[in-house]
Design a protein around this motif. Structure first.
Motif, PDB file in Angstrom:
ATOM      1  N   UNK A 170       0.996  -1.212  -0.069  1.00 41.37           N
ATOM      2  CA  UNK A 170      -0.147   0.222  -0.119  1.00 41.37           C
ATOM      3  C   UNK A 170       0.930   1.318   0.035  1.00 41.37           C
ATOM      4  N   UNK A 171       0.632   2.141  -1.054  1.00 42.55           N
ATOM      5  CA  UNK A 171       1.491   3.299  -0.974  1.00 42.55           C
ATOM      6  C   UNK A 171       0.556   4.654  -1.033  1.00 42.55           C
ATOM      7  N   UNK A 172       0.845   5.716  -0.522  1.00 42.74           N
ATOM      8  CA  UNK A 172       0.043   6.755  -0.559  1.00 42.74           C
ATOM      9  C   UNK A 172       0.792   8.220  -0.532  1.00 42.74           C
ATOM     10  N   UNK A 173       0.515   9.118  -0.934  1.00 45.61           N
ATOM     11  CA  UNK A 173       1.095  10.429  -0.622  1.00 45.61           C
ATOM     12  C   UNK A 173       0.227  11.211   0.124  1.00 45.61           C
ATOM     13  N   UNK A 174       0.312  11.616   1.473  1.00 48.03           N
ATOM     14  CA  UNK A 174      -0.503  12.308   2.387  1.00 48.03           C
ATOM     15  C   UNK A 174      -0.766  13.749   2.070  1.00 48.03           C
ATOM     16  N   UNK A 175      -1.661  13.986   1.958  1.00 51.18           N
ATOM     17  CA  UNK A 175      -1.972  15.638   1.766  1.00 51.18           C
ATOM     18  C   UNK A 175      -3.036  16.021   2.588  1.00 51.18           C
ATOM     19  N   UNK A 176      -2.833  17.364   3.199  1.00 52.21           N
ATOM     20  CA  UNK A 176      -3.819  17.783   4.130  1.00 52.21           C
ATOM     21  C   UNK A 176      -5.443  18.346   3.256  1.00 52.21           C
TER      22      UNK A 176
END
Length: 107
Positions: free
Chosen positions: A16-22
């Motif tokens: 599982x991969x992700x780019x965290x954004x507000x």
């Protein structure tokens, strides 16, 4: 980050991969932070384990599944909890968790 992630029962790949954004869509700087991946239902936690920061300045994280994460087919809710260097916590995505679908292994 996609609204859902699909994996087969008993599989440990794909990661599982992700780019965290507000909430405004800005990438979160994860320098000196810790990140935990959490997955479960509305009433019970199935997984709460360390995620890997793959790119601190670009908000990149990954989670490597374990056998116990995917041993039960179902639809779960997932999120990443970030602890800042100050000790303050923020959960991503900010609004709603994403769905993790563990599809039944038929054979």
């Amino acid at each position: 980050m996609s609204d859902q992630f699909i994996i087969k029962q008993n599989d440990t790949l794909p990661t599982l991969t992700a780019v965290l954004k507000d909430a405004s869509g800005t990438v979160v700087d994860l320098t000196n932070c810790t990140v935990t991946f959490k997955m479960g239902s509305e009433v019970a936690t199935k997984t709460s384990a360390a995620a890997t920061i793959t790119s601190a300045t670009q908000g990149g994280v990954s989670y490597q599944w374990t056998a116990s994460d995917t041993d039960t087919a179902g639809i779960y809710l997932g999120e990443f909890e970030v602890v800042k260097p100050t000790g303050l916590k923020e959960t991503f995505p900010n609004s709603e968790p994403f769905r993790v679908i563990v599809r039944q292994d038929f054979l």
